[in-house]
Design a protein around this motif. Structure first.
Motif, PDB file in Angstrom:
ATOM      1  N   ALA A 260       0.882  -1.257   0.036  1.00 28.55           N
ATOM      2  CA  ALA A 260       0.076   0.129   0.037  1.00 28.55           C
ATOM      3  C   ALA A 260       0.881   1.136   0.149  1.00 28.55           C
ATOM      4  O   ALA A 260       2.072   1.209   0.504  1.00 28.55           O
ATOM      5  N   LYS A 261       0.319   2.378  -0.521  1.00 30.52           N
ATOM      6  CA  LYS A 261       0.932   3.673  -0.724  1.00 30.52           C
ATOM      7  C   LYS A 261       0.722   4.272   1.093  1.00 30.52           C
ATOM      8  O   LYS A 261      -0.107   3.875   1.686  1.00 30.52           O
ATOM      9  N   GLY A 262       1.913   4.921   1.201  1.00 36.49           N
ATOM     10  CA  GLY A 262       2.163   5.641   2.731  1.00 36.49           C
ATOM     11  C   GLY A 262       2.689   4.724   3.668  1.00 36.49           C
ATOM     12  O   GLY A 262       2.843   4.815   4.916  1.00 36.49           O
ATOM     13  N   ILE A 263       3.420   3.655   3.127  1.00 39.52           N
ATOM     14  CA  ILE A 263       4.353   2.796   4.078  1.00 39.52           C
ATOM     15  C   ILE A 263       5.559   3.113   3.806  1.00 39.52           C
ATOM     16  O   ILE A 263       6.008   2.728   2.450  1.00 39.52           O
ATOM     17  N   TYR A 264       6.582   3.251   4.638  1.00 37.35           N
ATOM     18  CA  TYR A 264       7.679   3.573   4.194  1.00 37.35           C
ATOM     19  C   TYR A 264       8.708   3.121   5.138  1.00 37.35           C
ATOM     20  O   TYR A 264       8.434   3.012   6.253  1.00 37.35           O
ATOM     21  N   GLY A 378      -5.708   2.647  -3.043  1.00 41.75           N
ATOM     22  CA  GLY A 378      -4.518   2.017  -2.940  1.00 41.75           C
ATOM     23  C   GLY A 378      -3.571   2.508  -1.662  1.00 41.75           C
ATOM     24  O   GLY A 378      -2.263   2.075  -1.470  1.00 41.75           O
ATOM     25  N   CYS A 379      -4.037   3.341  -0.628  1.00 46.22           N
ATOM     26  CA  CYS A 379      -3.550   3.711   0.470  1.00 46.22           C
ATOM     27  C   CYS A 379      -3.714   3.138   1.680  1.00 46.22           C
ATOM     28  O   CYS A 379      -4.804   2.600   1.792  1.00 46.22           O
ATOM     29  N   VAL A 380      -2.711   2.925   2.356  1.00 44.33           N
ATOM     30  CA  VAL A 380      -3.028   2.277   4.062  1.00 44.33           C
ATOM     31  C   VAL A 380      -3.968   3.126   4.644  1.00 44.33           C
ATOM     32  O   VAL A 380      -3.760   4.371   4.741  1.00 44.33           O
ATOM     33  N   CYS A 381      -4.840   2.447   5.272  1.00 38.58           N
ATOM     34  CA  CYS A 381      -5.899   3.407   5.854  1.00 38.58           C
ATOM     35  C   CYS A 381      -6.179   2.767   7.442  1.00 38.58           C
ATOM     36  O   CYS A 381      -6.660   3.320   8.476  1.00 38.58           O
ATOM     37  N   GLN A 382      -5.884   1.504   7.570  1.00 36.92           N
ATOM     38  CA  GLN A 382      -5.889   0.691   8.995  1.00 36.92           C
ATOM     39  C   GLN A 382      -4.824  -0.197   8.984  1.00 36.92           C
ATOM     40  O   GLN A 382      -4.104  -0.729   7.997  1.00 36.92           O
ATOM     41  N   ALA A 383      -4.396  -0.522  10.184  1.00 37.92           N
ATOM     42  CA  ALA A 383      -3.523  -1.616  10.622  1.00 37.92           C
ATOM     43  C   ALA A 383      -4.158  -2.518  11.701  1.00 37.92           C
ATOM     44  O   ALA A 383      -4.783  -2.173  12.801  1.00 37.92           O
ATOM     45  N   LYS A 384      -3.986  -3.822  11.315  1.00 38.29           N
ATOM     46  CA  LYS A 384      -4.650  -4.809  12.503  1.00 38.29           C
ATOM     47  C   LYS A 384      -3.393  -5.201  13.072  1.00 38.29           C
ATOM     48  O   LYS A 384      -2.400  -5.760  12.771  1.00 38.29           O
TER      49      LYS A 384
END
Length: 494
Positions: A260-264, A378-384
């Protein structure tokens, strides 16, 4: 020993710091050094121990205790107390090429091993190191001192981090002609782009590099060996080569949604911020902004803490930091006695700032990411997130952190920064020079040696030992320089 009763007469004192809500308004260093008079008092606390563990650099229970550089700490503490700062600088410079760096970023292994700390608080060694080196610059003691005689030998140092710079400095003093190659646009490696400005302002690096240039060392930037520079040409043009390229492979998190986009990677986030800050005071926009974002930092080490502090300075609306391991105790456990490194919980500057801004510690212990949720764009919006516990592996008998079934929960995130450590040297560099690597992808050498399997090629620093501290990198650079000098000349006086 300047004052035999000093450790009983005076209490430990360290530099004051700018309050968190004030210092987050900029990227400046925020420690306010002790006055000269207070430094002298701290020097008086040094006990001149019969066995000064502070300078031992020993390994106890798998951890280093005392200074890996074997700094002559009791000697220069006494010289600070007696106001002989010129001689104190001479003693400090015998073992440490870059006290201006270690006085700012070293975790002070020396203080953890201080005998004073057995029954009281340790001597403020780091404060006195800072005072000595800054006084040396102010009074001209730290000026350039080029070698009087040149040997005619040429050495290439690949990488300008602390290991490469230490090796270059040592070999230049011996009279060899040194060229340092750096793939980035500025000299300093990890010091320049891996450590944020608030811990080490970059003019401090430039100040030292200018002196090294005066002493005859040549620096070449934008030189990516194995990329736009050919390794074969380096091997042909130089008598010896030292590889000091760092442990540059970030450890990834391989879970669903990672693309996903937004993960660096943390290193990319921190480098972009520092470069933009230096290039334009962040006006060019060429950095990863966390302004008005919910930030998740994965990793509880120094790099993770730097991500927390940097995210807050950008204007994040929340920051959460995940740590796989359990929270350490607030004080030494019985099974962790002095002079071992104290395995205790440390709240660093970034976490202090998060507490001040958001009202709570950002760290969540014994947790990791199980999955990233990706939105339609396609962007990160949540994390489990899943909780972890120690569990015995029946096959190996080892205790590992394992998921707790049914402990999953979901948090909203806009940006994820992976600060999970580094995996070793980069393949394109090691292949370009044909050097062997070990199972950890570090460049392979004999134990406590620095020569690789390739004739005339040596290695040092994180590329050799794996991800470590600046003070260890300096030691490795010094030892590699000694080995190279002996190989070139048949003997060494380094």
């Amino acid at each position: 020993m300047g004052k035999p009763t000093g450790f009983m007469d005076y209490k430990r004192e360290t530099s004051e710091v700018v309050k968190p809500k004030v210092r987050i308004k900029n990227f400046n260093e925020f420690h306010i050094p002790l006055s000269k008079e207070k430094q002298q008092i701290q020097g008086a606390r040094c006990m001149a121990c019969g066995v000064p563990f502070c300078q031992s650099g020993m390994t106890l229970m798998g951890m280093t205790t005392g200074c890996p550089l074997n700094n002559l700490i009791p000697e220069w503490n006494d010289l600070v107390y007696t106001d002989n700062l010129g001689q104190a600088y001479n003693r400090l410079a015998k073992t440490n090429n870059f006290p201006e760096f270690t006085a700012r970023v070293c975790p002070a292994l020396c203080e953890a091993a201080c005998t004073c700390g057995l029954n009281d608080e340790p001597v403020s060694v780091k404060e006195n190191e800072y005072g000595i080196i800054e006084s040396a610059y102010e009074k001209g003691y730290a000026k350039a001192n080029p070698p009087r005689v040149r040997t005619g030998k040429k050495v290439a140092v690949i990488g300008s981090g602390p290991a490469g710079l230490a090796a270059a400095d040592q070999l230049n003093r011996r009279g060899h002609q040194i060229t340092v190659f750096e793939r980035n646009d500025r000299i300093g490696g990890l010091l320049m782009y891996g450590i944020p400005n608030m811990k080490l302002e970059k003019h401090i690096i430039d100040r030292k590099i200018d002196i090294m240039k005066e002493e005859g060392i040549e620096f070449v930037v934008n030189a990516d060996i194995g990329g736009n520079y050919k390794a074969n040409k380096i091997l042909k043009d130089y008598d010896r080569v030292i590889l000091a390229c760092g442990a540059s492979n970030p450890r990834d998190i391989k879970v669903s949604g990672r693309e996903a986009k937004g993960i660096y990677f943390a290193v990319d986030f921190l480098k972009a911020t520092t470069k933009s800050l230096l290039d334009s005071e962040l006006k060019d926009g060429n950095y990863i902004t966390t302004k008005d974002k919910k930030v998740l930092v994965i990793g509880g080490g120094d790099t993770g803490n730097d991500c927390v502090g940097t995210s807050i300075r950008h204007g994040a609306v929340s920051v959460i930091q995940l740590e796989m391991m359990p929270k350490l105790p607030d004080s030494r456990a019985e099974l962790n006695p002095w002079p071992q490194w104290p395995k205790v919980c440390k709240t660093d500057y970034g976490q202090e700032e998060a507490i001040a801004v958001f009202g709570q510690d950002p760290r969540i212990y014994q947790s990791t990411v199980k999955e990233f949720v990706v939105n339609e764009a396609g962007c990160v919006c949540q994390a489990k997130i899943v909780k972890l516990e120690w569990k015995k592996d029946e096959a190996t008998g080892r205790m590992n952190m394992a998921e707790i079934e049914g402990s999953e929960y979901t948090i909203d995130v806009d940006i994820v920064l992976i600060a999970a450590g580094f995996m070793g040297s980069q393949e394109y560099v090691t292949k370009a020079f044909g050097v062997d690597v070990n199972e950890r992808t570090n460049v392979a050498t004999e134990n406590e040696k620095y020569k690789t399997n390739v004739d005339n090629v040596f290695t040092a620093g994180d590329m050799h030992r794996g991800q470590s501290l600046v003070v260890w990198a300096i030691r490795e650079g010094r030892e590699a320089a000694r080995e190279v000098d002996c190989d070139l000349m048949g003997y060494t006086n380094l």
